[in-house]
Design a protein around this motif. Structure first.
Motif, PDB file in Angstrom:
ATOM      1  N   ILE A 107       0.868  -1.185   0.000  1.00 49.56           N
ATOM      2  CA  ILE A 107       0.000   0.000   0.000  1.00 49.56           C
ATOM      3  C   ILE A 107       0.905   1.235   0.000  1.00 49.56           C
ATOM      4  O   ILE A 107       1.916   1.261   0.707  1.00 49.56           O
ATOM      5  CB  ILE A 107      -0.907   0.019   1.264  1.00 49.56           C
ATOM      6  CG1 ILE A 107      -1.776  -1.248   1.344  1.00 49.56           C
ATOM      7  CG2 ILE A 107      -1.798   1.266   1.295  1.00 49.56           C
ATOM      8  CD1 ILE A 107      -2.540  -1.410   2.663  1.00 49.56           C
ATOM      9  N   THR A 134      -1.781  -0.966  -3.856  1.00 49.21           N
ATOM     10  CA  THR A 134      -2.988  -0.167  -3.593  1.00 49.21           C
ATOM     11  C   THR A 134      -2.564   1.272  -3.316  1.00 49.21           C
ATOM     12  O   THR A 134      -1.748   1.522  -2.417  1.00 49.21           O
ATOM     13  CB  THR A 134      -3.755  -0.720  -2.373  1.00 49.21           C
ATOM     14  OG1 THR A 134      -4.084  -2.094  -2.627  1.00 49.21           O
ATOM     15  CG2 THR A 134      -5.030   0.063  -2.137  1.00 49.21           C
ATOM     16  N   LEU A 388      -7.785  -4.456   2.965  1.00 43.64           N
ATOM     17  CA  LEU A 388      -6.895  -4.392   1.792  1.00 43.64           C
ATOM     18  C   LEU A 388      -5.855  -5.510   1.830  1.00 43.64           C
ATOM     19  O   LEU A 388      -5.597  -6.166   0.822  1.00 43.64           O
ATOM     20  CB  LEU A 388      -6.186  -3.030   1.734  1.00 43.64           C
ATOM     21  CG  LEU A 388      -7.055  -1.801   1.444  1.00 43.64           C
ATOM     22  CD1 LEU A 388      -6.241  -0.515   1.568  1.00 43.64           C
ATOM     23  CD2 LEU A 388      -7.689  -1.892   0.050  1.00 43.64           C
TER      24      LEU A 388
END
Length: 404
Positions: A107, A134, A388
């Motif tokens: 991320i 992400t 996530l």
């Protein structure tokens, strides 16, 4: 809520050209995440000149990129006089890209500047997008006056690029406080990615060493980084000189970015008043705010979260230019009864300011005037990150199974 996130990695970017706000926000989120996820590593890329003056928890580290400072007129300049701005920006861009390539984050969280300073993270965003990272944009609950933000973003086609690059947009405030994109033409696709996570709660670290906090009662006066805080501190000292009834002890923190000339002038001026003590900087402001009877501040995002977290009566004298962010936040908070606000020109009236300071410690605390206010940004962020990471782990597993 401690979860296992074996070998998961989060990269954060904070451009940090003026003040401490961006780095402090990243640090707060990073520390909360490593507490909630065992095995998670967080790396913060920061341009703050004093990034190294703060403590970082285990599994949180930072990469310092060459500093660029924002001048009062909104222009940028290199901190190192001998290196020109373009060269500094090229170095920053290269370090950011290289860090992303070697750290390989799951991320990437970008603070406030969607494309980075002068677009410096755009190629890193493209690269990470192809790797399946992400991409998250984190926005303060108030960015700026809509007409100013719109003009700034239109020049660089920012809104379209947010839609192109980012998977999520987090607003660090509750939806009923303020919408950072209010007054802008926001495409439905970008709106759909937005999530109001809430204000970021601050807490005192356990095992904190004592000694930062003065004995007895005091009002804390803080201007954050201090780069543009000298006026407010002059006005506070003038109020003390004006009114002999004003006898609350005041602890004034100048901030690390206050220019030396202004700092020395204030130290001299403040030394004549018995109730006033001035220090230059403290890397644990949470501790000083938690110990204060009340707070006087310009009301940047972090100070505001600290005032709410430790539930302190507060008097806010916001900056009104070149950005209107502090003014918008202070007006909205005053409207909700959370703080009292004086405009900078009102604070210049020494008797008026002195009256407000005399009354300040007896003002209602934020929780008394607004009992429904909760600060749930950090737990909400952890919930989203858990989703996530689970999704990524599931995807990874299905890829491996598909290969077998």
């Amino acid at each position: 809520m401690t979860q296992h996130a074996q070998n998961a990695r989060i990269l954060m970017y904070s451009h940090d050209t003026f003040g401490l706000g961006h780095l402090q926000r990243c640090r707060t989120i990073a520390h909360s995440l490593v507490e909630d996820f065992h095995g998670l590593q967080v790396l913060i890329i920061s341009g703050a000149t004093i990034a190294g003056a703060f403590d970082y928890r285990a599994r949180v580290d930072f990469v310092k990129i060459p500093s660029v400072i924002k001048l009062r007129n909104g222009e940028y300049t290199s901190l190192e006089k001998d290196i020109d701005l373009h060269e500094t920006l090229r170095m920053r861009q290269s370090i950011i890209r290289h860090t992303a390539e070697t750290f390989r984050p799951d991320i990437f969280i970008v603070d406030k500047e969607p494309l980075g300073l002068r677009g410096e993270i755009e190629d890193t965003l493209s690269y990470l997008k192809t790797r399946g990272t992400t991409l998250v944009l984190g926005l303060r609950e108030v960015m700026d006056a809509p007409h100013l933000l719109e003009a700034e973003w239109a020049r660089r086609d920012v809104m379209r690029k947010i839609g192109l690059f980012y998977d999520k947009v987090w607003a660090y405030g509750p939806p009923d406080f303020y919408d950072p994109l209010t007054g802008l033409d926001v495409p439905p696709a970008v709106r759909a990615k937005m999530r109001f996570v809430g204000f970021l709660q601050r807490s005192l670290q356990r095992n904190e060493l004592p000694g930062h906090r003065p004995e007895g009662d005091y009002i804390l006066v803080t201007t954050g980084g201090g780069g543009d805080g000298a006026e407010l501190i002059h006005d506070v000292i003038d109020a003390y000189q004006q009114d002999p009834q004003l006898q609350h002890r005041a602890l004034i923190v100048l901030g690390p970015y206050m220019p030396a000339r202004k700092r020395n002038k204030l130290l001299r001026k403040g030394s004549k008043i018995p109730y006033v003590r001035i220090i230059e900087f403290d890397n644990r402001m949470e501790d000083l705010i938690a110990g204060a009877k009340a707070v006087v501040a310009m009301g940047g995002y972090n100070t505001y979260c600290e005032i709410l977290s430790f539930d302190k009566p507060a008097l806010i004298v916001p900056r009104v230019e070149p950005r209107e962010e502090q003014l918008i936040r202070a007006r909205r908070a005053a409207e909700l009864g959370l703080v009292e606000m004086l405009l900078p020109e009102e604070a210049k009236d020494s008797q008026r300011f002195a009256d407000a300071l005399v009354a300040l410690p007896d003002r209602p605390r934020p929780s008394q005037s607004n009992p429904h206010l909760t600060l749930e940004g950090l737990p909400h962020i952890s919930e989203i990150v858990a989703e996530l990471l689970d999704r990524r782990a599931g995807h990874h597993l299905s890829v491996i199974e598909g290969m077998n």
